[in-house]
Design a protein around this motif. Structure first.
Motif, mmCIF file in Angstrom:
data_model
loop_
_atom_site.group_PDB
_atom_site.id
_atom_site.type_symbol
_atom_site.label_atom_id
_atom_site.label_comp_id
_atom_site.label_asym_id
_atom_site.label_seq_id
_atom_site.Cartn_x
_atom_site.Cartn_y
_atom_site.Cartn_z
ATOM 1 N N UNK A 227 0.896 -1.371 -0.023
ATOM 2 C CA UNK A 227 0.021 -0.074 0.157
ATOM 3 C C UNK A 227 1.073 1.071 -0.065
ATOM 4 N N UNK A 228 2.024 1.214 0.837
ATOM 5 C CA UNK A 228 2.890 2.515 0.830
ATOM 6 C C UNK A 228 3.498 2.691 -0.607
ATOM 7 N N UNK A 229 4.172 1.574 -1.035
ATOM 8 C CA UNK A 229 4.837 1.568 -2.480
ATOM 9 C C UNK A 229 3.689 2.173 -3.541
ATOM 10 N N UNK A 230 2.628 1.684 -3.548
ATOM 11 C CA UNK A 230 1.276 1.943 -4.528
ATOM 12 C C UNK A 230 1.105 3.468 -4.411
ATOM 13 N N UNK A 231 1.077 3.927 -2.989
ATOM 14 C CA UNK A 231 0.744 5.411 -2.797
ATOM 15 C C UNK A 231 1.986 6.166 -3.533
ATOM 16 N N UNK A 232 3.254 5.605 -3.546
ATOM 17 C CA UNK A 232 4.101 6.749 -4.042
ATOM 18 C C UNK A 232 3.836 6.279 -5.685
ATOM 19 N N UNK A 233 3.641 5.354 -6.426
ATOM 20 C CA UNK A 233 3.503 5.228 -7.705
ATOM 21 C C UNK A 233 2.386 5.948 -8.326
ATOM 22 N N UNK A 234 1.143 5.946 -7.404
ATOM 23 C CA UNK A 234 0.007 6.654 -7.772
ATOM 24 C C UNK A 234 0.399 8.261 -7.747
ATOM 25 N N UNK A 235 0.945 8.820 -6.877
ATOM 26 C CA UNK A 235 1.201 10.168 -6.839
ATOM 27 C C UNK A 235 2.031 10.433 -7.944
#
Length: 253
Positions: A227-235
């Motif tokens: 979830x943390x890495x996905x947040x970075x990728x999404x931003x």
């Protein structure tokens, strides 16, 4: 299909012989490790996210004239990179006190440093990747003085790029580590950024909340690493909102 030759398997990636001389296929695994591999887990989707994010950062660096080993992404978990001789150092750039530096110097985590501080660690898992000085590096021949001047310049340019990109999406670049490779062109060599740049190798904190969006989530049991890495990728626009990384892919050798 002919079976590919494995060159090396590390904690987070496996390297295979590339399709052309001088190339390597870099495969991103879902394995997560911390504390010199004392803590281990398999985090589904992590390899996909790191592959996409490393492609994003390496492409950006190439575009602004910072040379890297990255050539192209092949699929969701693999990328084609240029073969190079890795300098046996981890190059760490710190903008804020955190992790081992905060502990070593008795500083509060999150203290802004007066300027970016570059540190070097010897790449040796058996020794715990010990901190070394430029005197050690010169004395033991790990890199020349010219190499060190070039490494420092590369590291600070990477820092400027990453810090700006992250700030633009509300993320503070606390610190990061990179590896440097040597490539030979005739009688000349040049240094390039190698390995990967991803949340595995950076500390990333949300500017507003201080939420950690990097491997400290795994190290400190702060939540779901994917979830943390996905947040970075999404931003960063690497993954669209609501998308999930591909889970349990089949690797064909």
């Amino acid at each position: 299909m002919a079976r590919r030759k494995k060159i090396y398997e590390g904690k987070a990636k496996t390297l295979y012989e590339g399709p052309e001389p001088g190339t390597i296929v870099q495969y991103f695994k879902d394995d997560a490790t911390a504390f010199n591999a004392e803590k281990k887990a398999v985090i589904e989707g992590k390899g996909v996210l790191n592959n996409l994010l490393s492609e994003y950062f390496m492409t950006g660096l190439n575009n602004i004239g910072v040379p890297t080993h990255f050539m192209k992404r092949l699929n969701m978990r693999e990328q084609l990179v240029r073969s190079c001789e890795i300098v046996p150092l981890e190059v760490i750039v710190r903008n804020y006190a955190a992790g081992t530096m905060a502990k070593r110097l008795g500083m509060d985590e999150g203290t802004q440093l007066p300027r970016p501080i570059v540190e070097y660690c010897l790449k040796d898992d058996a020794l715990g990747d010990p901190l070394v000085t430029e005197e050690h590096i010169a004395a033991f021949g790990w890199a020349s003085q010219q190499d060190m001047d070039d490494i420092l310049s590369l590291a600070l340019r990477v820092n400027d790029f990453l810090a700006g990109v992250m700030y633009g999406v509300g993320i503070r670049l606390v610190d990061f580590k990179i590896e440097i490779g040597r490539v030979f062109e005739g009688d000349f060599q040049r240094l390039i950024v190698a390995d990967e740049i991803s949340p595995d190798s950076c500390r990333l904190w949300d500017i507003e909340t201080g939420q950690k969006l990097d491997k400290d989530v795994f190290r400190r049991d702060l939540g779901n690493l994917t979830d943390a890495y996905t947040e970075v990728a999404t931003r960063l626009g690497v993954m669209p909102k609501g998308a999930t990384p591909m889970i349990r892919p089949t690797l064909i050798n």
